[in-house]
Each structure stands twice: as C-alpha cells, then as structure tokens.
Design a protein around this motif. Structure first.
Motif, mmCIF file in Angstrom:
data_model
loop_
_atom_site.group_PDB
_atom_site.id
_atom_site.type_symbol
_atom_site.label_atom_id
_atom_site.label_comp_id
_atom_site.label_asym_id
_atom_site.label_seq_id
_atom_site.Cartn_x
_atom_site.Cartn_y
_atom_site.Cartn_z
ATOM 1 N N TYR A 88 -18.117 -20.274 -1.547
ATOM 2 C CA TYR A 88 -17.933 -19.156 -2.600
ATOM 3 C C TYR A 88 -16.572 -18.346 -2.392
ATOM 4 C CZ TYR A 88 -22.503 -19.947 -4.518
ATOM 5 O OH TYR A 88 -23.853 -20.979 -3.846
ATOM 6 N N PRO A 89 -15.119 -18.967 -3.299
ATOM 7 C CA PRO A 89 -14.033 -18.194 -2.885
ATOM 8 C C PRO A 89 -14.069 -16.641 -3.274
ATOM 9 C CG PRO A 89 -13.889 -19.800 -4.378
ATOM 10 C CD PRO A 89 -15.124 -20.168 -4.121
ATOM 11 N N ARG A 90 -13.420 -15.878 -1.948
ATOM 12 C CA ARG A 90 -13.062 -14.504 -2.230
ATOM 13 C C ARG A 90 -14.284 -13.954 -1.861
ATOM 14 N NH1 ARG A 90 -9.320 -15.817 -6.538
ATOM 15 N NH2 ARG A 90 -12.043 -15.684 -8.199
#
Length: 121
Positions: free
Chosen positions: A72-74
C-alpha cells in the motif's frame, strides 16, 4: 574438411531468405528489449528505493536499518540492514523470466500467423 558443403548449403539458404531473417531478428530484438525493460524496471525501482542514499530509506528510526515499501502507498517497515542484501538469484530470475516471455510471445506471433508469408489467403 568434410562438413564444408553442409555449411555452404546453410549459408546459401540463409542468404536467399535474408529479408525474412532480418525481419525475424528485428522482432526478436524488439521483443527482447521490451521484456528486459518490463522485467528490470520494478527491480531497479525497488533497489533505488531501499538504497542507503535514498530519502525513502532514511526515515527509519536508527542507523543500520533499511526501510522496505509494502503493497500500500506510504506504508513501509524497517529491517536491520544485514537482513536485506543482494542474492545470487537477483540477476538469474528476471533473466529467465524475460527469456520465457520472449519465447512465449514468439510462439503467440507464430500461432497467429503474423509473420511474413504466414497465413494463407
């Protein structure tokens, strides 16, 4: 040299089909380069992201840790640097994958009769 007539006949056959050989070589090179870029781009992006000089990896709490991105992003996790290192398979696996994709795409092109002189009609 008993094999000279054999090689001479092969050279004559290749020379008579030179445009077809050039066409096949061009498509093979194009497919190989496409697959190489597709296979090595994610690996290069990952290695660049976890390199010690990357701003992404510097956000770990202490010295000697490497930040690994998650799905997942970040989102990421920090691991000790000694746990993250190159393997002997890092070069071998993408290369074999690229070769298999090139061979598979060549078979698809052949089965669809997209080559010169391919399909009847």
């Amino acid at each position: 040299m008993p094999h000279l007539p054999f090689f001479h006949s092969i050279l004559r056959a290749v020379a008579s089909r030179w445009p077809l050989v050039l066409y096949a070589a061009t498509w093979t090179l194009l497919l190989t380069m496409t697959v190489a870029v597709a296979a090595f781009s994610p690996e290069m992006a990952f290695v660049t992201a976890i390199s010690p000089s990357s701003a992404f990896s510097k956000s770990c709490a202490g010295e000697g840790f490497v930040r690994i991105p998650l799905e997942y992003p970040r989102e990421a996790m920090c691991f000790p640097a000694h746990m993250v290192r190159r393997s002997g398979l890092d070069f071998f696996v993408p290369t074999v994958f690229a070769a298999l994709v090139v061979a598979g795409s060549a078979l698809v092109v052949r089965s669809l009769a997209l080559g010169v002189g391919g399909g009847g009609g």
